[in-house]
Motif scaffolding. Structure first.
Motif, PDB file in Angstrom:
ATOM      1  N   GLN A  69       3.827  10.062  -2.521  1.00  0.00           N
ATOM      2  CA  GLN A  69       2.881   8.973  -2.294  1.00  0.00           C
ATOM      3  C   GLN A  69       2.303   8.996  -0.879  1.00  0.00           C
ATOM      4  OE1 GLN A  69       5.114   5.487  -3.335  1.00  0.00           O
ATOM      5  NE2 GLN A  69       4.425   5.520  -5.451  1.00  0.00           N
ATOM      6  N   TRP A  70       3.124   9.288   0.104  1.00  0.00           N
ATOM      7  CA  TRP A  70       2.656   9.196   1.482  1.00  0.00           C
ATOM      8  C   TRP A  70       2.133  10.513   2.028  1.00  0.00           C
ATOM      9  CZ3 TRP A  70       1.295   4.747   3.113  1.00  0.00           C
ATOM     10  CH2 TRP A  70       1.904   3.616   2.594  1.00  0.00           C
ATOM     11  N   SER A  71       2.302  11.599   1.298  1.00  0.00           N
ATOM     12  CA  SER A  71       1.733  12.859   1.771  1.00  0.00           C
ATOM     13  C   SER A  71       0.235  12.928   1.476  1.00  0.00           C
ATOM     14  CB  SER A  71       2.445  14.051   1.121  1.00  0.00           C
ATOM     15  OG  SER A  71       2.227  14.054  -0.269  1.00  0.00           O
ATOM     16  N   GLU A  72      -0.239  12.030   0.635  1.00  0.00           N
ATOM     17  CA  GLU A  72      -1.655  11.989   0.292  1.00  0.00           C
ATOM     18  C   GLU A  72      -2.412  11.035   1.213  1.00  0.00           C
ATOM     19  OE1 GLU A  72      -1.539  10.850  -3.780  1.00  0.00           O
ATOM     20  OE2 GLU A  72      -0.584  12.705  -4.415  1.00  0.00           O
ATOM     21  N   MET A  73      -2.002  10.962   2.461  1.00  0.00           N
ATOM     22  CA  MET A  73      -2.615  10.045   3.426  1.00  0.00           C
ATOM     23  C   MET A  73      -3.762  10.688   4.201  1.00  0.00           C
ATOM     24  SD  MET A  73      -1.215   7.031   3.344  1.00  0.00           S
ATOM     25  CE  MET A  73      -1.627   6.359   4.919  1.00  0.00           C
ATOM     26  N   ASP A  74      -4.094  11.937   3.937  1.00  0.00           N
ATOM     27  CA  ASP A  74      -5.162  12.609   4.677  1.00  0.00           C
ATOM     28  C   ASP A  74      -6.481  11.850   4.569  1.00  0.00           C
ATOM     29  OD1 ASP A  74      -3.422  14.568   5.457  1.00  0.00           O
ATOM     30  OD2 ASP A  74      -3.973  15.959   3.848  1.00  0.00           O
ATOM     31  N   TYR A  77      -6.297   8.835   6.832  1.00  0.00           N
ATOM     32  CA  TYR A  77      -6.424   9.214   8.242  1.00  0.00           C
ATOM     33  C   TYR A  77      -7.885   9.469   8.584  1.00  0.00           C
ATOM     34  CZ  TYR A  77      -1.366   9.939   8.444  1.00  0.00           C
ATOM     35  OH  TYR A  77      -0.013   9.773   8.401  1.00  0.00           O
ATOM     36  N   ALA A  78      -8.567  10.180   7.705  1.00  0.00           N
ATOM     37  CA  ALA A  78      -9.982  10.491   7.942  1.00  0.00           C
ATOM     38  C   ALA A  78     -10.813   9.210   7.973  1.00  0.00           C
ATOM     39  CB  ALA A  78     -10.498  11.439   6.866  1.00  0.00           C
ATOM     40  N   THR A  79     -10.542   8.292   7.051  1.00  0.00           N
ATOM     41  CA  THR A  79     -11.269   7.020   7.018  1.00  0.00           C
ATOM     42  C   THR A  79     -11.010   6.214   8.289  1.00  0.00           C
ATOM     43  OG1 THR A  79     -11.101   6.953   4.615  1.00  0.00           O
ATOM     44  CG2 THR A  79     -11.587   4.880   5.718  1.00  0.00           C
ATOM     45  N   MET A  83     -13.888   5.265  11.000  1.00  0.00           N
ATOM     46  CA  MET A  83     -14.202   3.873  11.337  1.00  0.00           C
ATOM     47  C   MET A  83     -13.986   3.608  12.823  1.00  0.00           C
ATOM     48  SD  MET A  83     -12.712   1.816   8.093  1.00  0.00           S
ATOM     49  CE  MET A  83     -13.986   0.864   7.307  1.00  0.00           C
ATOM     50  N   LEU A  84     -12.973   4.227  13.405  1.00  0.00           N
ATOM     51  CA  LEU A  84     -12.736   4.058  14.837  1.00  0.00           C
ATOM     52  C   LEU A  84     -13.863   4.690  15.634  1.00  0.00           C
ATOM     53  CD1 LEU A  84     -10.965   3.115  17.157  1.00  0.00           C
ATOM     54  CD2 LEU A  84      -9.715   5.286  16.972  1.00  0.00           C
ATOM     55  N   SER A  85     -14.294   5.881  15.239  1.00  0.00           N
ATOM     56  CA  SER A  85     -15.406   6.543  15.937  1.00  0.00           C
ATOM     57  C   SER A  85     -16.675   5.703  15.853  1.00  0.00           C
ATOM     58  CB  SER A  85     -15.671   7.927  15.342  1.00  0.00           C
ATOM     59  OG  SER A  85     -14.566   8.750  15.527  1.00  0.00           O
ATOM     60  N   ALA A 115     -10.283  -0.600   3.209  1.00  0.00           N
ATOM     61  CA  ALA A 115      -9.779   0.772   3.036  1.00  0.00           C
ATOM     62  C   ALA A 115      -8.274   0.774   2.812  1.00  0.00           C
ATOM     63  CB  ALA A 115     -10.142   1.621   4.255  1.00  0.00           C
ATOM     64  N   TRP A 116      -7.582  -0.096   3.524  1.00  0.00           N
ATOM     65  CA  TRP A 116      -6.122  -0.159   3.386  1.00  0.00           C
ATOM     66  C   TRP A 116      -5.744  -0.728   2.020  1.00  0.00           C
ATOM     67  CZ3 TRP A 116      -5.044   3.044   6.847  1.00  0.00           C
ATOM     68  CH2 TRP A 116      -3.792   3.211   7.370  1.00  0.00           C
ATOM     69  N   GLY A 117      -6.495  -1.714   1.532  1.00  0.00           N
ATOM     70  CA  GLY A 117      -6.239  -2.252   0.191  1.00  0.00           C
ATOM     71  C   GLY A 117      -6.456  -1.206  -0.889  1.00  0.00           C
ATOM     72  N   TYR A 118      -7.526  -0.417  -0.743  1.00  0.00           N
ATOM     73  CA  TYR A 118      -7.791   0.666  -1.694  1.00  0.00           C
ATOM     74  C   TYR A 118      -6.660   1.689  -1.672  1.00  0.00           C
ATOM     75  CZ  TYR A 118      -9.702   5.029  -3.453  1.00  0.00           C
ATOM     76  OH  TYR A 118      -9.864   6.209  -4.122  1.00  0.00           O
TER      77      TYR A 118
END
Length: 150
Positions: A69-74, A77-79, A83-85, A115-118
Protein backbone atom coordinates in the motif's frame (compact mmCIF):
# COMPACT_ATOMS: atom_id res chain seq x y z
CA UNK A 1 -39.56 -68.71 43.70
CA UNK A 2 -38.15 -66.42 46.30
CA UNK A 3 -34.99 -68.46 46.40
CA UNK A 4 -34.57 -67.94 42.64
CA UNK A 5 -34.85 -64.15 43.00
CA UNK A 6 -32.26 -64.11 45.79
CA UNK A 7 -29.93 -66.23 43.71
CA UNK A 8 -30.49 -63.93 40.66
CA UNK A 9 -29.61 -60.87 42.68
CA UNK A 10 -26.53 -62.53 44.08
CA UNK A 11 -25.29 -63.49 40.61
CA UNK A 12 -26.04 -59.94 39.42
CA UNK A 13 -23.87 -58.48 42.18
CA UNK A 14 -21.18 -61.10 41.65
CA UNK A 15 -20.90 -60.06 38.02
CA UNK A 16 -21.46 -56.30 38.53
CA UNK A 17 -18.85 -55.69 41.25
CA UNK A 18 -15.86 -57.16 39.37
CA UNK A 19 -17.05 -55.45 36.20
CA UNK A 20 -17.24 -52.06 37.96
CA UNK A 21 -13.80 -52.60 39.49
CA UNK A 22 -12.43 -53.46 36.07
CA UNK A 23 -13.93 -50.31 34.51
CA UNK A 24 -12.58 -48.12 37.35
CA UNK A 25 -9.11 -49.67 37.04
CA UNK A 26 -9.14 -49.19 33.26
CA UNK A 27 -10.17 -45.51 33.64
CA UNK A 28 -7.47 -44.92 36.27
CA UNK A 29 -4.86 -46.62 34.09
CA UNK A 30 -5.85 -44.56 31.03
CA UNK A 31 -5.88 -41.30 32.99
CA UNK A 32 -2.54 -42.16 34.61
CA UNK A 33 -1.00 -42.92 31.22
CA UNK A 34 -2.17 -39.57 29.84
CA UNK A 35 -0.88 -37.64 32.86
CA UNK A 36 2.38 -39.58 33.28
CA UNK A 37 3.08 -39.70 29.55
CA UNK A 38 3.05 -35.87 29.30
CA UNK A 39 0.15 -35.64 26.90
CA UNK A 40 -1.18 -32.42 28.45
CA UNK A 41 2.21 -30.71 28.40
CA UNK A 42 2.73 -31.84 24.80
CA UNK A 43 -0.69 -30.50 23.80
CA UNK A 44 0.06 -27.20 25.56
CA UNK A 45 3.40 -26.97 23.76
CA UNK A 46 1.76 -27.68 20.40
CA UNK A 47 -0.89 -25.01 21.10
CA UNK A 48 1.77 -22.41 21.95
CA UNK A 49 3.80 -23.29 18.84
CA UNK A 50 0.71 -23.09 16.64
CA UNK A 51 -0.20 -19.70 18.08
CA UNK A 52 3.35 -18.49 17.40
CA UNK A 53 3.14 -19.70 13.80
CA UNK A 54 -0.23 -18.00 13.28
CA UNK A 55 1.13 -14.77 14.78
CA UNK A 56 4.22 -14.84 12.56
CA UNK A 57 2.10 -15.55 9.49
CA UNK A 58 -0.22 -12.66 10.34
CA UNK A 59 2.78 -10.37 10.84
CA UNK A 60 4.16 -11.31 7.42
CA UNK A 61 0.77 -10.72 5.80
CA UNK A 62 0.38 -7.31 7.47
CA UNK A 63 3.92 -6.26 6.55
CA UNK A 64 3.29 -7.28 2.95
CA UNK A 65 0.05 -5.31 2.82
CA UNK A 66 1.69 -2.26 4.34
CA UNK A 67 4.62 -2.38 1.93
CA UNK A 68 2.27 -2.86 -1.02
CA UNK A 69 0.00 0.00 0.00
CA UNK A 70 2.71 2.50 0.89
CA UNK A 71 5.18 1.65 -1.85
CA UNK A 72 2.75 3.16 -4.34
CA UNK A 73 3.35 6.65 -2.94
CA UNK A 74 5.35 7.91 -5.94
CA UNK A 75 2.27 9.59 -7.39
CA UNK A 76 1.57 11.34 -4.09
CA UNK A 77 5.19 12.51 -3.78
CA UNK A 78 4.99 13.95 -7.28
CA UNK A 79 1.68 15.67 -6.51
CA UNK A 80 3.01 17.11 -3.24
CA UNK A 81 6.18 18.38 -4.91
CA UNK A 82 4.23 19.87 -7.83
CA UNK A 83 1.80 21.68 -5.51
CA UNK A 84 4.70 22.97 -3.41
CA UNK A 85 6.51 24.25 -6.52
CA UNK A 86 3.35 25.99 -7.71
CA UNK A 87 2.84 27.58 -4.30
CA UNK A 88 6.47 28.77 -4.16
CA UNK A 89 6.26 30.25 -7.66
CA UNK A 90 2.88 31.85 -7.02
CA UNK A 91 4.08 33.57 -3.83
CA UNK A 92 7.63 34.10 -5.16
CA UNK A 93 9.34 32.65 -2.09
CA UNK A 94 12.20 30.22 -1.60
CA UNK A 95 11.94 26.92 0.20
CA UNK A 96 13.68 28.39 3.27
CA UNK A 97 11.18 31.26 3.38
CA UNK A 98 8.35 28.74 3.01
CA UNK A 99 9.66 26.72 5.95
CA UNK A 100 9.78 29.86 8.08
CA UNK A 101 6.25 31.04 7.17
CA UNK A 102 3.44 29.24 9.05
CA UNK A 103 0.71 30.86 6.92
CA UNK A 104 2.20 29.54 3.67
CA UNK A 105 2.49 26.11 5.23
CA UNK A 106 -1.16 26.19 6.25
CA UNK A 107 -2.11 27.23 2.70
CA UNK A 108 -0.04 24.37 1.31
CA UNK A 109 -1.66 21.86 3.65
CA UNK A 110 -5.13 23.11 2.69
CA UNK A 111 -4.25 22.64 -0.99
CA UNK A 112 -3.05 19.07 -0.25
CA UNK A 113 -6.35 18.04 1.38
CA UNK A 114 -8.09 16.76 -1.81
CA UNK A 115 -4.97 14.91 -3.00
CA UNK A 116 -4.48 13.28 0.39
CA UNK A 117 -8.14 12.20 0.52
CA UNK A 118 -7.83 10.64 -2.94
CA UNK A 119 -4.65 8.85 -1.88
CA UNK A 120 -6.40 7.36 1.16
CA UNK A 121 -9.28 6.04 -0.95
CA UNK A 122 -6.93 4.69 -3.61
CA UNK A 123 -4.68 2.87 -1.13
CA UNK A 124 -7.53 1.72 1.15
CA UNK A 125 -5.93 3.16 4.28
CA UNK A 126 -7.63 4.58 7.35
CA UNK A 127 -5.31 7.50 8.03
CA UNK A 128 -2.51 9.61 6.60
CA UNK A 129 -0.10 12.22 7.98
CA UNK A 130 1.61 15.12 6.27
CA UNK A 131 3.87 17.04 8.67
CA UNK A 132 5.89 20.11 7.75
CA UNK A 133 8.84 20.92 9.99
CA UNK A 134 10.35 24.34 10.50
CA UNK A 135 13.91 25.02 11.57
CA UNK A 136 13.02 26.61 14.90
CA UNK A 137 11.02 23.53 15.78
CA UNK A 138 14.00 21.30 15.27
CA UNK A 139 16.15 23.61 17.41
CA UNK A 140 13.90 24.48 20.36
CA UNK A 141 10.57 22.71 20.06
CA UNK A 142 7.12 24.15 19.40
CA UNK A 143 4.19 23.48 17.09
CA UNK A 144 4.29 21.96 13.63
CA UNK A 145 2.05 22.51 10.66
CA UNK A 146 0.46 19.18 9.85
CA UNK A 147 -2.40 17.49 8.07
CA UNK A 148 -3.89 14.33 9.49
CA UNK A 149 -6.78 12.60 7.79
CA UNK A 150 -8.67 9.69 9.23
Amino acid sequence: MEQKQGRGRRIFWLVLIPLLLLVIMQAALSFGTVIRGGTFSTLRSYAVNRLSQVTETRQIILEGQMVRQWSEMDEEYATANQMLSELLEENQVSLQEFLADAELQEEYLASMLPAWGYMMRKNSVTGAFLVLAREEIAKQGGTLSALYLR
